[in-house]
Motif scaffolding. Structure first.
Motif, PDB file in Angstrom:
ATOM      1  N   VAL A   1      58.629  30.388  10.189  1.00 25.30           N
ATOM      2  CA  VAL A   1      57.501  31.383   9.719  1.00 25.30           C
ATOM      3  C   VAL A   1      58.416  32.420   8.972  1.00 25.30           C
ATOM      4  O   VAL A   1      59.428  32.919   9.492  1.00 25.30           O
ATOM      5  N   GLU A   2      57.810  32.692   7.808  1.00 21.72           N
ATOM      6  CA  GLU A   2      58.238  33.915   6.913  1.00 21.72           C
ATOM      7  C   GLU A   2      57.847  35.127   7.672  1.00 21.72           C
ATOM      8  O   GLU A   2      57.412  35.254   8.342  1.00 21.72           O
ATOM      9  N   GLY A   3      58.984  36.126   7.562  1.00 17.43           N
ATOM     10  CA  GLY A   3      58.861  37.493   8.054  1.00 17.43           C
ATOM     11  C   GLY A   3      60.086  37.705   8.590  1.00 17.43           C
ATOM     12  O   GLY A   3      61.224  37.078   8.525  1.00 17.43           O
ATOM     13  N   PHE A   4      60.074  39.085   9.335  1.00 15.97           N
ATOM     14  CA  PHE A   4      61.502  39.536   9.885  1.00 15.97           C
ATOM     15  C   PHE A   4      61.209  39.730  11.375  1.00 15.97           C
ATOM     16  O   PHE A   4      59.984  39.934  11.853  1.00 15.97           O
ATOM     17  N   MET A   5      62.237  39.235  11.929  1.00 23.71           N
ATOM     18  CA  MET A   5      62.322  39.249  13.364  1.00 23.71           C
ATOM     19  C   MET A   5      63.473  39.817  13.753  1.00 23.71           C
ATOM     20  O   MET A   5      64.510  39.350  13.556  1.00 23.71           O
ATOM     21  N   GLY A   6      63.961  40.789  14.787  1.00 27.07           N
ATOM     22  CA  GLY A   6      65.052  41.403  14.892  1.00 27.07           C
ATOM     23  C   GLY A   6      65.930  40.489  15.907  1.00 27.07           C
ATOM     24  O   GLY A   6      65.809  39.269  15.793  1.00 27.07           O
ATOM     25  N   SER A   7      66.595  41.235  16.530  1.00 21.45           N
ATOM     26  CA  SER A   7      67.851  40.573  17.594  1.00 21.45           C
ATOM     27  C   SER A   7      67.228  39.569  18.395  1.00 21.45           C
ATOM     28  O   SER A   7      66.052  39.628  18.766  1.00 21.45           O
ATOM     29  N   GLU A   8      67.892  38.713  19.086  1.00 19.75           N
ATOM     30  CA  GLU A   8      67.469  37.887  20.207  1.00 19.75           C
ATOM     31  C   GLU A   8      66.937  38.798  21.293  1.00 19.75           C
ATOM     32  O   GLU A   8      65.827  38.507  22.185  1.00 19.75           O
ATOM     33  N   ASN A   9      67.527  39.985  21.549  1.00 23.55           N
ATOM     34  CA  ASN A   9      67.110  40.777  22.582  1.00 23.55           C
ATOM     35  C   ASN A   9      65.496  41.251  22.263  1.00 23.55           C
ATOM     36  O   ASN A   9      64.819  41.303  23.084  1.00 23.55           O
ATOM     37  N   GLN A  10      65.354  41.518  20.873  1.00 26.54           N
ATOM     38  CA  GLN A  10      64.145  42.162  20.604  1.00 26.54           C
ATOM     39  C   GLN A  10      63.030  40.853  20.810  1.00 26.54           C
ATOM     40  O   GLN A  10      62.019  41.332  21.277  1.00 26.54           O
ATOM     41  N   LYS A  11      63.423  39.806  20.324  1.00 30.73           N
ATOM     42  CA  LYS A  11      62.619  38.599  20.709  1.00 30.73           C
ATOM     43  C   LYS A  11      62.425  38.333  22.012  1.00 30.73           C
ATOM     44  O   LYS A  11      61.184  38.318  22.372  1.00 30.73           O
ATOM     45  N   ALA A  12      63.223  38.550  23.069  1.00 22.67           N
ATOM     46  CA  ALA A  12      63.105  38.240  24.459  1.00 22.67           C
ATOM     47  C   ALA A  12      62.200  39.456  25.098  1.00 22.67           C
ATOM     48  O   ALA A  12      61.354  39.288  26.016  1.00 22.67           O
ATOM     49  N   ILE A  13      62.504  40.702  24.528  1.00 20.97           N
ATOM     50  CA  ILE A  13      61.446  41.916  24.998  1.00 20.97           C
ATOM     51  C   ILE A  13      60.057  41.757  24.536  1.00 20.97           C
ATOM     52  O   ILE A  13      59.170  41.866  25.512  1.00 20.97           O
ATOM     53  N   MET A  14      59.749  41.330  23.202  1.00 17.61           N
ATOM     54  CA  MET A  14      58.487  41.152  22.728  1.00 17.61           C
ATOM     55  C   MET A  14      57.923  39.909  23.766  1.00 17.61           C
ATOM     56  O   MET A  14      56.734  40.018  23.839  1.00 17.61           O
ATOM     57  N   TYR A  15      58.602  38.892  23.828  1.00 19.37           N
ATOM     58  CA  TYR A  15      58.094  37.549  24.491  1.00 19.37           C
ATOM     59  C   TYR A  15      57.452  38.071  26.066  1.00 19.37           C
ATOM     60  O   TYR A  15      56.493  37.912  26.515  1.00 19.37           O
ATOM     61  N   ALA A  16      58.491  38.797  26.679  1.00 20.33           N
ATOM     62  CA  ALA A  16      58.466  39.277  28.072  1.00 20.33           C
ATOM     63  C   ALA A  16      57.201  40.053  28.137  1.00 20.33           C
ATOM     64  O   ALA A  16      56.217  39.905  28.952  1.00 20.33           O
ATOM     65  N   LEU A  17      57.043  41.025  27.503  1.00 22.34           N
ATOM     66  CA  LEU A  17      55.750  41.913  27.514  1.00 22.34           C
ATOM     67  C   LEU A  17      54.462  41.308  27.057  1.00 22.34           C
ATOM     68  O   LEU A  17      53.548  41.351  27.744  1.00 22.34           O
TER      69      LEU A  17
END
Length: 72
Positions: A17-33
């Motif tokens: 998917v095109e776009g911007f996604m931050g660090s692995e930590n940011q991905k994990a936090i967004m997923y958890a929330l």
């Protein structure tokens, strides 16, 4: 009803998917929330939607609402 995708599978799903996604930590936090029950969240400035796809997949079957707001 299908099972919720585990984080590793979601990360694989958003690779194309095109776009911007931050660090692995940011991905994990967004997923958890997003995985919590009855979450209501908004993303302002979605660019091309990579983070929106991550959150949308994580919110499957959790009775939440996700709003993406962008002027483009």
């Amino acid at each position: 009803m299908s099972e919720i995708m585990p984080p590793v599978e979601i990360y694989k799903a958003i690779d194309g998917v095109e776009g911007f996604m931050g660090s692995e930590n940011q991905k994990a936090i967004m997923y958890a929330l997003a995985s919590r029950q009855k979450v209501v969240a908004a993303e302002i400035g979605t660019y091309k939607g990579k983070s929106a796809v991550l959150v949308g997949l994580a919110m499957q079957r959790n009775d939440g609402h996700y709003y993406c707001i962008d002027t483009f």
